[in-house]
Design a protein around this motif. Structure first.
Motif, PDB file in Angstrom:
ATOM      1  N   THR A  95       0.660  -1.255   0.161  1.00  0.00           N
ATOM      2  CA  THR A  95      -0.344  -0.046  -0.109  1.00  0.00           C
ATOM      3  C   THR A  95       0.652   1.513  -0.459  1.00  0.00           C
ATOM      4  O   THR A  95       1.548   1.437   0.608  1.00  0.00           O
ATOM      5  CB  THR A  95      -1.010  -0.457   1.423  1.00  0.00           C
ATOM      6  N   SER A 121      -3.574   3.793   2.134  1.00  0.00           N
ATOM      7  CA  SER A 121      -4.429   3.501   3.258  1.00  0.00           C
ATOM      8  C   SER A 121      -5.284   3.066   3.696  1.00  0.00           C
ATOM      9  O   SER A 121      -5.929   2.263   3.728  1.00  0.00           O
ATOM     10  CB  SER A 121      -3.376   3.565   4.450  1.00  0.00           C
ATOM     11  N   GLU A 122      -6.201   3.811   3.343  1.00  0.00           N
ATOM     12  CA  GLU A 122      -7.480   4.118   3.577  1.00  0.00           C
ATOM     13  C   GLU A 122      -8.814   3.098   2.899  1.00  0.00           C
ATOM     14  O   GLU A 122      -9.524   2.451   3.106  1.00  0.00           O
ATOM     15  CB  GLU A 122      -8.377   5.814   3.383  1.00  0.00           C
ATOM     16  N   ASP A 123      -8.264   3.226   1.755  1.00  0.00           N
ATOM     17  CA  ASP A 123      -8.726   2.490   0.334  1.00  0.00           C
ATOM     18  C   ASP A 123      -8.348   0.732   0.621  1.00  0.00           C
ATOM     19  O   ASP A 123      -9.105   0.202   0.770  1.00  0.00           O
ATOM     20  CB  ASP A 123      -8.486   2.507  -1.020  1.00  0.00           C
ATOM     21  N   ALA A 136     -10.170  -0.397   4.205  1.00  0.00           N
ATOM     22  CA  ALA A 136     -11.776  -0.109   4.239  1.00  0.00           C
ATOM     23  C   ALA A 136     -11.833  -1.471   3.085  1.00  0.00           C
ATOM     24  O   ALA A 136     -12.778  -2.707   3.451  1.00  0.00           O
ATOM     25  CB  ALA A 136     -12.053   0.874   3.145  1.00  0.00           C
ATOM     26  N   GLU A 195       3.804   3.453   6.012  1.00  0.00           N
ATOM     27  CA  GLU A 195       2.732   4.726   6.581  1.00  0.00           C
ATOM     28  C   GLU A 195       2.968   4.922   8.087  1.00  0.00           C
ATOM     29  O   GLU A 195       3.633   4.390   8.577  1.00  0.00           O
ATOM     30  CB  GLU A 195       1.728   3.502   6.514  1.00  0.00           C
ATOM     31  N   HIS A 244      -0.966   4.931  12.995  1.00  0.00           N
ATOM     32  CA  HIS A 244      -2.743   4.767  12.592  1.00  0.00           C
ATOM     33  C   HIS A 244      -2.684   3.415  11.862  1.00  0.00           C
ATOM     34  O   HIS A 244      -3.566   2.667  11.743  1.00  0.00           O
ATOM     35  CB  HIS A 244      -3.465   5.865  12.252  1.00  0.00           C
ATOM     36  N   VAL A 245      -1.743   3.716  11.177  1.00  0.00           N
ATOM     37  CA  VAL A 245      -2.387   2.446  10.029  1.00  0.00           C
ATOM     38  C   VAL A 245      -1.415   1.383  10.273  1.00  0.00           C
ATOM     39  O   VAL A 245      -2.492   0.198  10.021  1.00  0.00           O
ATOM     40  CB  VAL A 245      -1.858   2.780   8.451  1.00  0.00           C
ATOM     41  N   ALA A 259      -4.042  -0.319  12.941  1.00  0.00           N
ATOM     42  CA  ALA A 259      -5.565  -0.614  11.931  1.00  0.00           C
ATOM     43  C   ALA A 259      -4.984  -2.146  11.892  1.00  0.00           C
ATOM     44  O   ALA A 259      -6.335  -3.759  11.454  1.00  0.00           O
ATOM     45  CB  ALA A 259      -5.785   0.102  10.613  1.00  0.00           C
TER      46      ALA A 259
END
Length: 273
Positions: free
Chosen positions: A132, A136-138, A141, A171, A174-175, A178
């Motif tokens: 990634t 990272s958000e996608d 998700a 990253e 936070h990533v 997750a």
């Protein structure tokens, strides 16, 4: 002692030197390496290295950055994943770093390719090798949507949940948090030895050793003191030494833990040994 969890020995600059690389690995106490597939076209070469060398293993996948290559169907991945010494699905994921004039919406093909890999990982119960970058958000998700986790639309199916590793991690904490919450592993490369990587070294400090892997991503990202040169699995001890320094433990402890983690994640390695 050391395990390089991600390298590209099929690339021409390394494949031509495989005997020298194997010797250097032995001298550096790097006992195993996982050869990563980035296109279906190169799979036979990647897989051939694993078949020819008892300390090498293979994945099957198509890198998110690769365009103009054979697009993998679910059956393409499942068929190749059933081959001997194939232990993972990927390299897969999302990469929005080089959008150019395109928008994120234009990358729907990349997101669908990623979903196909996640589905293959679940159907084979093989770990995903996730890339990634600027996405990272996608990346997270879609993994949550497709991975069979609690709250996902298909969480109640009898397929196993997705598992795997976020490779060459660059990253934020936070990533990383997750990814860890999804029970994924985090793999660090030679980037953590770079002078400008202080923030990433903070992430290394945060990630528990029992959820960590080490890698070279050869031929790229050679660690200090080899930065700028062609990388090799023989250099992965330098990644381990940097982690040991950050965490205040011995390099042997890092080697033992990351190799144990590799065995736990890529369980088929032991089954096929």
């Amino acid at each position: 002692m050391f395990t390089d969890s991600h390298c590209h020995l099929s690339f021409p600059e390394l494949r031509a030197q495989i005997d020298e690389i194997q010797l250097a690995m032995a001298q550096a106490q790097v006992t195993r390496a996982l050869c990563i597939c980035t296109t279906l076209e190169e799979f036979e070469t990647v897989h051939g290295l694993a078949l020819a060398h008892a300390n090498l293993w293979s994945t099957v996948g198509v890198h998110p950055d690769n365009e103009g290559v054979q697009e993998p169907s679910l059956d393409d991945l499942l068929t190749r994943a059933a081959r001997p010494r194939v232990v993972g699905i990927g390299e897969t994921g999302l990469d929005y770093y080089r959008l150019g004039e395109r928008s994120v919406a234009d990358m729907a093909w990349q997101r669908e390719r990623y979903r196909t890999h996640i589905r293959a990982g679940r159907q084979t119960d093989l770990p995903l090798v996730i890339h990634t970058r600027s996405a990272s958000e996608d990346t997270l998700a879609i993994l949550r949507e497709e991975g069979g986790f609690e709250g996902a639309s298909d969480a109640s199916t009898d397929l196993p949940r997705s598992r795997g590793v976020f490779h060459c991690f660059t990253e934020t904490e936070h990533v990383a948090r997750a990814a860890l919450e999804l029970d994924f592993y985090i793999s660090f490369s030679g980037i953590i030895t770079f002078r400008n990587a202080a923030d990433l070294r903070d992430v290394v400090r945060f990630v528990p050793l029992e959820r960590m892997l080490i890698e070279t991503d050869s031929p790229y990202l050679a660690p200090v003191p080899f930065r700028g040169k062609t990388n090799s699995p023989a250099y992965v001890p330098h990644v381990a030494r940097q982690i040991a320094e950050i965490k205040g433990i011995t390099v042997e402890a890092v080697a033992d833990a990351t190799s144990t983690n590799f065995d736990r994640l890529f369980a088929r390695v032991k089954d096929l040994s």
